[in-house]
Design a protein around this motif. Structure first.
Motif, PDB file in Angstrom:
ATOM      1  N   LEU A   1      -1.477   4.020  -1.661  1.00 45.97           N
ATOM      2  CA  LEU A   1      -2.849   3.704  -1.273  1.00 45.97           C
ATOM      3  C   LEU A   1      -3.014   3.697   0.243  1.00 45.97           C
ATOM      4  O   LEU A   1      -4.067   3.297   0.747  1.00 45.97           O
TER       5      LEU A   1
ATOM      6  N   ALA B   1      -8.542   1.480  -7.833  1.00 44.30           N
ATOM      7  CA  ALA B   1      -9.078   1.186  -6.504  1.00 44.30           C
ATOM      8  C   ALA B   1     -10.312   2.009  -6.187  1.00 44.30           C
ATOM      9  O   ALA B   1     -11.146   1.595  -5.368  1.00 44.30           O
ATOM     10  N   GLU B   2     -10.436   3.175  -6.832  1.00 40.41           N
ATOM     11  CA  GLU B   2     -11.537   4.092  -6.507  1.00 40.41           C
ATOM     12  C   GLU B   2     -12.904   3.440  -6.700  1.00 40.41           C
ATOM     13  O   GLU B   2     -13.833   3.689  -5.932  1.00 40.41           O
TER      14      GLU B   2
ATOM     15  N   THR C   1       2.335   1.944  -3.527  1.00 41.98           N
ATOM     16  CA  THR C   1       1.362   2.401  -4.518  1.00 41.98           C
ATOM     17  C   THR C   1       0.594   3.634  -4.062  1.00 41.98           C
ATOM     18  O   THR C   1      -0.377   4.037  -4.700  1.00 41.98           O
TER      19      THR C   1
ATOM     20  N   PHE D   1       0.827  -1.200   0.000  1.00 42.09           N
ATOM     21  CA  PHE D   1       0.000   0.000   0.000  1.00 42.09           C
ATOM     22  C   PHE D   1       0.865   1.256   0.000  1.00 42.09           C
ATOM     23  O   PHE D   1       0.518   2.251  -0.639  1.00 42.09           O
TER      24      PHE D   1
ATOM     25  N   CYS E   1      -3.167   3.038  -9.897  1.00 45.94           N
ATOM     26  CA  CYS E   1      -3.633   2.193  -8.785  1.00 45.94           C
ATOM     27  C   CYS E   1      -4.770   2.869  -8.031  1.00 45.94           C
ATOM     28  O   CYS E   1      -5.759   2.214  -7.669  1.00 45.94           O
ATOM     29  N   ASN E   2      -4.647   4.155  -7.763  1.00 45.15           N
ATOM     30  CA  ASN E   2      -5.738   4.865  -7.090  1.00 45.15           C
ATOM     31  C   ASN E   2      -6.981   4.918  -7.965  1.00 45.15           C
ATOM     32  O   ASN E   2      -8.106   4.826  -7.465  1.00 45.15           O
TER      33      ASN E   2
ATOM     34  N   ILE F   1      -8.890  -4.388  -4.037  1.00 47.92           N
ATOM     35  CA  ILE F   1      -7.942  -3.334  -3.680  1.00 47.92           C
ATOM     36  C   ILE F   1      -6.607  -3.938  -3.263  1.00 47.92           C
ATOM     37  O   ILE F   1      -5.536  -3.426  -3.617  1.00 47.92           O
TER      38      ILE F   1
ATOM     39  N   ALA G   1      -2.932  -3.282  -5.022  1.00 49.11           N
ATOM     40  CA  ALA G   1      -1.748  -2.827  -4.290  1.00 49.11           C
ATOM     41  C   ALA G   1      -0.566  -3.756  -4.535  1.00 49.11           C
ATOM     42  O   ALA G   1       0.556  -3.299  -4.806  1.00 49.11           O
TER      43      ALA G   1
ATOM     44  N   LEU H   1      -6.135   4.866   2.257  1.00 45.39           N
ATOM     45  CA  LEU H   1      -7.333   4.036   2.398  1.00 45.39           C
ATOM     46  C   LEU H   1      -7.353   3.300   3.726  1.00 45.39           C
ATOM     47  O   LEU H   1      -8.423   2.931   4.217  1.00 45.39           O
TER      48      LEU H   1
END
Length: 937
Positions: free
Chosen positions: A381, A558-559, A379, A376, A554-555, A597, A601, A384
């Motif tokens: 992330l 993942a969104e 990337t 995470f 990646c975001n 997700i 990641a 989150l």
């Protein structure tokens, strides 16, 4: 003035489908907020005298300027007054940045200063012809913003009132920061910390206890400790006197579980009994709730890092469960039951969902493994897994509807569908915000998230996007004055930067993309991810000394899963206390987006070109900001040219993915027909033996899952018939999750000496989770796969006794430690021989020379030097094998002095070429017509 055709056809004065027009963005609160932020950051470390001086000076000068501005020569009042005639405008702004007399009335319409019949705004709003009305700034010029005719804000000339607002806010911040900083330096706690005294203290917890992250240090994983943030309320000094105080501290509890029996050296399928009661003591400390008061006997020491919000550290050598002197409050007990229900509902899920869902909902990351946490981070992330205002905004939007539709007839959300009026809806949203703070714990990060979420609540309630900038500035100002330590928090800085980017850059970038025929939903998602990354990347680079190239994709990917995972996670927590079966069903549904997700990641982190190293200082941050500006300006021209966009996208994918065939052509890595490859995994071991196209036998996994995974990806390894773990030290096994990830693995073979116990259990858990069989390696075992063959030379068959408890076997001594139990292999591939010694030390090396396997130990082509090239080598063994090429896997600047100069000199004296991963990087060996061919990466 007549009504427009659209409004004339509507029964509503504002029109069912069209909200009122917004004025220009109000930026007047931005300078005061920034001034308060900077002043608080500086004054936290200043003396009380300095803080008082700055506060008084700002108050005096600011007050004088304010009085001068109110009694100007022209007789008119600035900042919210009318022009030359001196009369007041109905819609002037109040001191708090919100609209006063022009705000909405109880009946939903606007009062004096509301929209006129023709749909235009009167008294302080733009007129029907687009010009400013009589409510704009007077001739004297106030600090408010004017428009340039396009509705966009531009700065008006600064007035004395504007400067006064900045100075007064700075003065308030200096006073608040001075008081908070003084709290850390006064009282008996700092003085006793300098004396390293032993005290008995009653500590009231202010946050949830948490475990330190396990870290690989050399050959072992550093033991975890329980961390508790709290305030000392009662202090018993070494002389027996008692003082009532209120000083923030950090409590570190060394609550270790006894291993409950050592490992055994044996062969076969015997299993070691699990240590009884492991982790029970830590669990008792971790179950404590915020507001609980505990009594601890501890050594009080100074904080290791200055500039933090703690006055000292209490080191507790725990000998049992905590002594609770006052239970948690009722609200915290209720919140604790909700969080406990969430954990219970997720117990039956797979490992990733079980770890991530509590993090998405309440910021509980206690179950997140180190390798997933690192993925995470790689990337970008990580936001989150923190208590985030974005996640809370998802709940508000679900209940109230998306921003901009709050005053339309077609507004969506549960509240309008249930017939709840707008004002009641906003009130319920406020109650949800309060509940969010209680359930997620009232620490600074949660308060920050609630404030940022409240900004979205304001947009939803008013339907105005442009009112969010003053709302954000207000939130920053209030939070910094309430808790000045936030001014030094990187998390607070990232939150403000990300929120500001979403409010300013993202809408413009989204509109620009839509003008270039990008679908609206995709344009909004892409603009939001890119804007947040662009402004946050320089700060992240300071923290991690690395720039992620995969953060935006990646975001973006993942969104689409964040909203369902968050909503279902909150629903799970809400239903768990009353209907656990329903909660488990909801948790199972939430596990799918959570798993998505996690896969994103790990996939992004495993990309060979997923990130680049960057200077981890503010000079590097400025350089990255400059690069970002250049990329954005260049991207504006590229976006309008589809062919160039396609080429850039392909180049980007090739740089990030680095497919082995292309990489081999450009860099020569991996070389054609390579046979052995030593990965660069830092201070540890990881070697790959080629066994065919995309197939390899992996010997040891190194200390870092990400580095091991990247190395195997670069080598193109997708199938692993066997993973050999020479022994259970962390620098050889901690990277096992990265080796196993996304690959077909046939079996894991280990030594029979199961020490350290915790790391042997770790390997067994990893294998069981993926249903991979685990076998034991013993001397004499021979295997072959493809063109690869090997023979196990060590360890010998054993007596089944624990070390030192019985007679020695005839083939050699029972190992005294894990190093001497290392699996040793003689490998043959493509006409080459390679000796892999694990971490054997001189006693085992000498025993190996005396064993029956010594007959096979002639000269070898390649040798993996034992124990990272340490000084503990048997010279007779080095002379016996006389390698042509000696490979040393070692980390740069390691604290052990590996490799030892004496070992390197002895190898070179024997005619060997010595290569080491800390200087040469990853090393691959192939066999050519002229002998060994070596490639480095």
């Amino acid at each position: 003035m007549g009504r427009s055709p659209v409004h004339a056809a509507s029964a509503s004065r504002l029109g069912d489908a069209h909200p009122r027009q917004e004025g220009p963005t109000d930026l007047r609160l931005v300078p005061p907020a920034l001034a308060a932020w900077a002043t608080a950051a500086l004054m936290l470390g200043a003396t009380v005298e300095w803080a008082i001086g700055v506060a008084v000076a700002g108050l005096v000068v600011g007050g004088a300027l304010l009085m001068a501005g109110r009694n100007g020569d022209d007789g008119s009042e600035s900042a919210g007054r009318n022009g030359d005639d001196g009369s007041e405008s109905a819609g002037r702004n109040g001191d708090d940045g919100s609209e006063s007399a022009g705000r909405d009335g109880d009946d939903g319409s606007e009062s004096a200063g509301r929209d006129g019949d023709d749909g235009s705004e009167s008294a302080g709003r733009d007129g029907g012809d687009g010009s400013e009305s009589a409510g704009r700034d007077g001739a004297g010029g106030s600090g408010r913003n004017r428009t340039d005719g396009s509705g966009r804000a531009r700065w008006a000339p600064w007035s004395g009132v504007s400067v006064a607002a900045v100075l007064l806010c700075a003065a308030a911040a200096a006073a608040s920061a001075g008081l908070h900083g003084a709290d850390l330096r006064r009282g008996p706690v700092p003085e006793l910390a300098r004396q390293y005294a032993r005290v008995t203290a009653d500590v009231e917890l202010t946050a949830d206890p948490r475990l330190t992250r396990p870290r690989v240090k050399g050959d072992h994983v550093a033991p975890t400790a329980v961390l508790l943030k709290g305030e000392v309320r009662r202090l018993e000094k070494p002389d027996g006197s008692v003082a009532g105080v209120r000083t923030p501290v950090l409590v570190i509890v060394d609550a270790k579980a006894k291993p409950g029996g050592g490992g055994r050296y044996r062969s076969g399928g015997d299993e070691r009994p699990r240590a009884p009661g492991a982790g029970a003591e830590q669990g008792a400390w971790l179950s404590l709730l915020p507001s609980t008061r505990v009594r601890v006997a501890a050594q009080i020491v100074p904080a290791m890092v200055g500039g933090d919000r703690i006055a000292a550290v209490l080191r507790v050598r725990s000998g049992g469960p905590p002594e609770v002197v006052a239970a948690a409050s009722g609200a915290q007990r209720f919140a604790g039951r909700l969080r406990s229900g969430l954990r219970e509902a997720t117990d039956g899920l797979d490992a990733d969902a079980r770890a991530l869902l509590p993090g998405f909902v309440v910021g509980d990351t206690s179950r997140v493994p180190v390798e997933l946490d690192e993925a995470f981070k790689a990337t970008d992330l990580t936001h989150l897994l923190a208590v985030s205002g974005a996640n809370f905004t998802i709940l508000l939007a679900l209940f109230i509807g998306p921003p901009g539709l709050a005053q339309r007839a077609e507004r969506r959300g549960l509240a309008p569908r249930l017939g709840i009026p707008l004002r009641t809806t906003a009130l319920v949203g406020g109650v949800m915000t309060l509940g969010f703070v209680i359930v997620c714990r009232p620490d600074p990060s949660v308060l920050r998230a609630a404030a940022c979420g409240s900004i979205a609540l304001l947009a939803i309630a008013t339907g105005r996007r442009r009112s969010l900038i003053p709302a954000l500035a207000t939130a920053v100002l209030v939070l910094v004055l309430y808790d000045p330590w936030l001014a030094r928090s990187y998390g607070f800085l990232l939150s403000v930067l990300a929120t500001g980017a979403l409010l300013t850059l993202a809408p413009r970038w989204s509109a620009a993309l839509q003008r270039r025929r990008v679908p609206p939903r995709l344009a909004e998602a892409l603009a939001a991810a890119a804007a947040a990354q662009a402004v946050c990347a320089p700060v992240v680079a300071v923290l991690s000394a690395r720039v992620s190239l995969v953060a935006v994709p990646c975001n973006l990917l993942a969104e689409f899963a964040v909203a369902p995972a968050t909503v279902l996670g909150f629903a799970t927590m809400a239903t768990a206390p009353v209907a656990m079966p329903v909660a488990k069903a909801l948790a199972w549904c939430a596990s799918w987006p959570a798993g998505w997700i996690a896969d994103i990641a790990r996939t992004g982190a495993a990309m060979p070109g997923g990130g680049v190293d960057w200077p981890g200082n503010w000079t590097g941050a400025l350089l990255l900001a400059l690069v970002t500006v250049v990329v954005v300006l260049g991207g504006r021209r590229i976006v309008s040219r589809p062919r160039i966009c396609a080429v850039c996208l392909v180049v980007f994918l090739l740089v990030v993915v680095q497919p082995p065939p292309l990489t081999r052509v450009i860099t020569g890595w991996p070389p054609p027909d390579w046979r052995f490859a030593m990965c660069n995994v830092g201070q540890g071991d990881a070697t790959v033996l080629a066994a065919g196209d995309g197939t390899g036998v992996v010997v040891d996994a190194g200390p870092d899952p990400l580095l091991a995974d990247r190395c195997l990806n670069a080598l193109g390894i997708t199938r692993i018939p066997l993973v050999v773990l020479t022994h259970f030290h962390a620098d050889h096994v901690a990277g096992l999750p990265g080796v196993l990830r996304g690959r077909s693995v046939g079996a894991i073979e280990t030594t029979g000496f199961e020490e350290p116990v915790d790391q042997a259990e770790f390997v067994r858990r990893q294998a069981a989770a993926r249903r991979i069989p685990v076998t034991r390696a013993v001397a004499g075992e021979e295997r072959r796969t493809g063109g690869l063959a090997w023979r196990v030379l060590w360890p010998p068959p054993d007596t089944g006794l624990a070390p030192g408890t019985g007679p020695l076997p005839t083939t050699g001594p029972v190992p005294e430690g894990a190093n001497d139990a290392s699996v040793t292999m003689l490998v043959r591939s493509g006409g080459m021989t390679m000796l892999m010694l694990g971490d054997l030390e001189p006693p085992a090396q000498q025993a190996l020379l005396r064993s029956p396997a010594a007959a096979e130990l002639g000269a070898v082509d390649v040798m993996k030097v034992a124990h990272h090239g340490s000084a503990y080598q048997d010279p007779d063994l080095l002379r016996a094998v006389a390698p042509k090429l000696a490979l040393i896997s070692v980390g740069a600047d390691n604290p052990y002095g590996h490799p030892a100069p004496s070992t390197v000199a002895a190898l070179r004296a024997g005619g060997a070429t010595v290569l080491r991963t800390d200087e040469d990087g990853a090393i691959a060996v192939a066999c050519g017509a002229r002998g060994l061919l070596v490639a480095r990466n």
